[in-house]
Design an enzyme around this catalytic site. Structure first.
Site, short mmCIF file in Angstrom:
data_model
loop_
_atom_site.label_atom_id
_atom_site.label_comp_id
_atom_site.label_asym_id
_atom_site.label_seq_id
_atom_site.Cartn_x
_atom_site.Cartn_y
_atom_site.Cartn_z
N ASP A 89 7.44 5.48 -1.23
CA ASP A 89 7.48 4.71 0.04
C ASP A 89 6.07 3.34 -0.05
O ASP A 89 4.72 4.55 0.22
CB ASP A 89 7.00 5.66 0.93
CG ASP A 89 6.56 4.63 2.37
OD1 ASP A 89 6.65 4.24 2.52
OD2 ASP A 89 6.21 6.06 3.36
N ASP A 130 12.50 -0.58 3.78
CA ASP A 130 11.60 0.28 4.00
C ASP A 130 12.05 1.94 4.46
O ASP A 130 11.92 2.75 5.22
CB ASP A 130 10.74 0.54 4.15
CG ASP A 130 9.08 0.84 4.78
OD1 ASP A 130 9.18 2.18 3.74
OD2 ASP A 130 8.76 0.57 5.15
N GLU A 188 0.10 -0.97 6.03
CA GLU A 188 0.67 -0.76 6.83
C GLU A 188 0.52 0.76 7.18
O GLU A 188 1.24 0.85 8.44
CB GLU A 188 2.06 -1.03 5.79
CG GLU A 188 3.52 -0.76 7.04
CD GLU A 188 4.24 0.96 6.96
OE1 GLU A 188 5.12 1.41 7.51
OE2 GLU A 188 3.58 1.91 6.25
N GLU A 189 0.59 2.10 5.87
CA GLU A 189 -0.09 2.48 6.53
C GLU A 189 -1.00 3.30 6.84
O GLU A 189 -0.85 4.79 7.67
CB GLU A 189 -0.45 3.85 5.14
CG GLU A 189 0.86 3.53 3.79
CD GLU A 189 2.27 4.50 4.81
OE1 GLU A 189 2.58 4.56 5.89
OE2 GLU A 189 3.64 4.69 3.72
N ASP A 243 1.13 -0.97 0.36
CA ASP A 243 -0.53 -0.14 0.16
C ASP A 243 0.91 1.31 0.01
O ASP A 243 2.42 1.01 0.34
CB ASP A 243 -0.60 -0.01 1.67
CG ASP A 243 0.05 -0.04 2.38
OD1 ASP A 243 1.35 -0.72 2.47
OD2 ASP A 243 -0.56 0.89 3.06
#
Length: 488
Positions: free
Chosen positions: A114, A168, A144-145, A77
């Site tokens: 990212d 990351d 993840e975000e 994501d």
């Protein structure tokens, strides 16, 4: 030059393919299907767990079969954020990328470097026929975000590797061995509305041009927060002018420093000139305060149609006072690691509309007790005016291991290759390693990546030369992975 023509070509071509797929957090079905199809097309063992994480396994190249298996991990994501004047539909459109000197950027939106560069790197390795590597287990996590759901709900059964390379990190001279945990504080309140009487006019106020950025990596840089600036303006105006508040809409995502805010206020016609004079004087002060860090800051004001309803004065005072008092920015520096932000808070979202006042904020800390402390400090101010406060999305930090074997290997290789030692850091951003380590006991983990600037904002960009450096370094690391320990 087009993005597809950059070097290493396989990496950039996969990044372009990935960026053609909408992939907002919690809306990852298209990108999950894309990654599944990618693994299947290569004829590699491809799995999907119940959470939606995708795992693709690739055997070692000839001569590398006895090396330790490596888990390569990135998240699918991306943060979807755009400038207010950019016409773009993240649900249906791919990212519009372009090359600007040594940087790849997007037109008016986040770029998705990212963590799309990490994903594209792993894709290039999985597809490569000319790269030496041990057995690879590629883990592509989801969400993840906005909560690290994929990492939290990971099915650990498919993994044999004991080394995890998380791709990351956003500085190409850093090896990251620890990170902060986080928690969301969400508030809501129902306020009283009253009708607007005759003899009033309305103004729309816009704050824009702020840098924004990642609420972990950029929180210590003193950047302006559009929600806090708008509230300062409203708070000061209320003290000297009989303004009333109709609505506020500020910020976007809870992990991005707010760049823009809009408010509509109602002013007696008799105080129109007084309000306009106040606006000019006070915003000049705010611009002067922020000129070094925020040279693009703009305060705009225009007359607009008069609304029918505004917030009752008592609620107006309580709400602006609560927003004024809420902690924002760095809360505590680490007493143990020089230069590391230990705890912080980002007032990410403020919405006042149709009788509802809601906020979203994200607190981060590398120490669990201070993460709880800053969350309580944020919540307490809102509870004092009767808001409902809820906490969600809690995830742990990642405790540094300075004796890590993969750290020693990678630091030595970096020094030999680039003539200087890498920076070994813990970061204030949230990485999935802390959560993944709980699912995969004994995993030796490290995070690294190319140089990315402006993550979580439409200014996001990735450095082309840095990506090439990162790729060549990663290939050297994979070739140097040691043999598996023999068991009796």
């Amino acid at each position: 030059m087009e993005v597809n023509d950059l070097s290493p070509r396989a990496l950039w071509q996969n990044f372009a393919r990935l960026n053609a797929v909408p992939r907002a957090s919690k809306k990852e079905k298209q990108v999950i299907d894309f990654m599944w199809s990618f693994g299947e097309t290569l004829g590699l063992d491809t799995f999907q767990d119940a959470a939606g994480n995708v795992v693709i396994k690739k055997p070692a190249t000839p001569g590398m079969e006895n090396r330790q298996t490596v888990v390569l991990q990135s998240h699918l994501d991306m943060v979807h954020q755009k400038n207010g004047d950019t016409d773009f539909d993240f649900d249906t459109q791919g990212i519009n990328m372009y090359v600007d000197g040594d940087w790849v950027k997007a037109k008016g939106t986040t770029l998705g470097a990212d963590n799309g560069i990490g994903v594209a790197t792993i894709m290039a390795l999985l597809a490569a026929t000319d790269v030496e590597h041990p057995a690879l287990e590629a883990l592509f996590t989801i969400d993840e975000e906005t909560g690290m759901t994929g990492a939290k709900e990971l099915d650990p059964i498919p993994f044999k590797g004991k080394i995890l390379l998380n791709l990351d990190t956003e500085e190409d001279d850093e090896l990251t061995i620890g990170c902060a945990g986080g928690i969301d504080t969400n508030t809501s309140y129902t306020y009283e509305q009253v009708g607007v009487s005759e003899g009033h006019i309305a103004f729309e106020i816009n704050i824009k041009g702020l840098m924004g950025g990642h609420s972990g990596m950029d929180i210590h840089k003193g950047r302006g927060n559009a929600n806090k600036l708008m509230n300062r303006l409203l708070h000061a105006a209320k003290k000297s002018i009989a303004i009333q508040l109709h609505r506020v809409d500020g910020g976007s995502l809870r992990n991005a420093i707010p760049r823009e805010s809009t408010a509509v206020v109602v002013v007696p016609e008799a105080e129109k000139l007084l309000f306009q004079a106040f606006f000019g004087i006070y915003t000049a002060v705010l611009k002067e305060e922020n000129q070094t860090v925020e040279p693009g800051l703009q305060f705009l004001i225009n007359e607009c149609p008069l609304p029918e309803m505004v917030m009752a004065d008592a609620d107006f005072v309580n709400i602006v006072n609560a927003l004024y008092a809420v902690p924002n920015g760095v809360y505590r520096m680490s007493p143990d690691i020089e230069g590391l932000v230990e705890a912080s808070s980002n007032l990410a979202r403020v919405v006042i509309k149709d009788g509802r006042f809601v906020t979203q904020s994200l607190q981060r800390s590398s120490v669990e007790s201070t993460k709880d402390d800053v969350a309580q400090a944020v919540g307490a101010g809102f509870e004092n005016i009767g808001c409902e406060v809820s906490l969600s999305g809690d995830y742990p930090g990642w405790k540094p291991n300075p004796d890590s074997a993969i750290l020693r290997l990678m630091a030595s290789l970096y020094t030999d290759r680039f003539g200087k030692a890498p920076k070994v850091e813990a970061c204030h951003a949230g990485l999935e390693c802390g959560i993944l380590g709980g699912h995969l006991p004994g995993m030796d983990m490290i995070s690294f990546g190319p140089t990315i600037r402006g993550a979580h904002s439409p200014d996001e960009r990735v450095q082309i030369s840095s990506v090439e450096k990162f790729w060549s370094y990663l290939l050297e690391v994979l070739k140097a992975i040691p043999e598996r320990e023999k068991t009796m």
